[in-house]
Design an enzyme around this catalytic site. Structure first.
Site, PDB file in Angstrom:
ATOM      1  N   GLY A  24    -100.509  64.113   5.556  1.00 55.35           N
ATOM      2  CA  GLY A  24     -99.835  63.280   4.561  1.00 55.35           C
ATOM      3  C   GLY A  24     -98.386  63.021   4.937  1.00 55.35           C
ATOM      4  NE  ARG A  28     -97.411  70.549   8.009  1.00 53.85           N
ATOM      5  CZ  ARG A  28     -97.455  71.049   6.791  1.00 53.85           C
ATOM      6  NH1 ARG A  28     -97.970  70.355   5.807  1.00 53.85           N
ATOM      7  NH2 ARG A  28     -97.012  72.261   6.564  1.00 53.85           N
ATOM      8  CB  ILE A  92    -105.203  67.491   9.152  1.00 52.37           C
ATOM      9  CG1 ILE A  92    -104.170  66.567   9.826  1.00 52.37           C
ATOM     10  CG2 ILE A  92    -106.371  67.690  10.100  1.00 52.37           C
ATOM     11  CD1 ILE A  92    -103.594  67.139  11.115  1.00 52.37           C
ATOM     12  CB  SER A 208    -101.294  74.146  -0.432  1.00 48.47           C
ATOM     13  OG  SER A 208    -101.760  73.173  -1.347  1.00 48.47           O
ATOM     14  CG  ASP A 209    -102.424  74.048  -5.129  1.00 51.14           C
ATOM     15  OD1 ASP A 209    -102.134  73.270  -4.199  1.00 51.14           O
ATOM     16  OD2 ASP A 209    -103.173  73.734  -6.065  1.00 51.14           O
TER      17      ASP A 209
HETATM   18  N1  HPA Z   1    -104.565  68.702  -6.591  1.00 49.82           N
HETATM   19  C1  HPA Z   1    -104.587  67.573  -5.891  1.00 49.82           C
HETATM   20  N2  HPA Z   1    -104.159  67.471  -4.664  1.00 49.82           N
HETATM   21  C2  HPA Z   1    -103.671  68.590  -4.081  1.00 49.82           C
HETATM   22  C3  HPA Z   1    -103.628  69.806  -4.746  1.00 49.82           C
HETATM   23  C4  HPA Z   1    -104.115  69.859  -6.065  1.00 49.82           C
HETATM   24  O1  HPA Z   1    -104.110  70.908  -6.708  1.00 49.82           O
HETATM   25  N3  HPA Z   1    -103.084  70.719  -3.903  1.00 49.82           N
HETATM   26  C5  HPA Z   1    -102.808  70.065  -2.756  1.00 49.82           C
HETATM   27  N4  HPA Z   1    -103.166  68.787  -2.856  1.00 49.82           N
END
Ligand code: HPA
Length: 239
Positions: A24, A28, A92, A208-209
């Protein structure tokens, strides 16, 4: 449309390789080019969406930022496929885990993409189109990830138009019950456009979360997992 397009300034398809890796973040893309590619040439900086072509272990490959969300990224997906003769795009990115067994830094590969975007609504009459990746690429990515010792999950993802979405919790729960692995924001656009134009695509994401545990990782902490995914994408990129 003729080239250069309004969004990509490369003057010839020759400036861009057959396969484009697309994070994105354009910085990067720059990092990948500087870290992994030899003999690098920059082919785009319009709107800061940096794109580079170089060689990875002798194989010609390009890398370019996609921006976030279907509306932005699909401009680049379409123009690369339709006007620059690109054959394969590998997205990616990062994603939010939707299952308790998926940990931060795991890799998710999207075998199909559920979406709340209206990109395919009305196009197929009574059918809801199912955006899917190229099967060969999917198999290669999954198998190679296993060989590399990456914790990898292959399954459906939820591709949403809004990051800050007020979704009825029951809808999220139902998607989770039906096996959705992770939330992200570009795969359905990529898969739709690739199918429409007869091209090859794959989307994969480091986590990432987590929508389950609400943990999140800083961009710095996720760098190592992201590097593994970059190397995986570079390894499987068709020449
Ligand atoms: N939601 C949508 N897109 C994302 C998220 C998410 O929690 N984390 C990283 N990209």
């Amino acid at each position: 449309m003729t080239i250069p397009t309004p969004h990509i300034e490369a003057k010839s398809p020759d400036e861009i390789a057959n396969t484009v890796l697309m994070p994105g973040d354009p910085l990067r893309a720059k990092f990948i080019a500087e870290t992994y590619l030899d003999d690098v040439r920059q082919f785009n900086q319009v709107r800061g969406m940096l794109g580079f072509t170089g060689f990875y272990k002798g194989k010609r490959v390009s890398v370019m930022g996609s921006g976030m969300g279907i509306p932005s990224s699909s401009i680049y997906f379409h123009e690369l496929f339709a006007f620059y003769e690109v054959g394969t795009i590998i997205r990616i990115g990062t994603s939010g885990a939707m299952q308790p067994y998926i940990a931060l830094r795991d890799l998710v590969i999207a075998t199909a993409s559920n979406t709340d975007s209206n990109i395919n609504s009305g196009l197929f009459g009574p059918y809801t189109f199912c955006p899917t990746p190229d099967f060969e690429l999917l198999m290669q990515a999954y198998n190679r990830a296993k060989e590399m010792g990456i914790r990898v999950h292959a399954g459906t993802v939820c591709c949403s138009d809004l990051f800050y979405r007020e979704l009825d919790p029951r809808v999220t729960e139902r998607l989770q019950q039906y096996g959705a692995l992770a939330a992200e924001m570009e795969s359905a656009g990529l898969y739709m456009i690739a199918r429409k134009l007869g091209k090859r695509a794959l989307a994969m994401f480091t986590v990432s979360d987590s929508l389950v545990t609400k943990e999140a990782e800083s961009p710095q902490a996720r760098q190592e997992a992201y590097r593994q995914m970059m190397e995986l994408a570079l390894e499987i990129a068709p020449a």
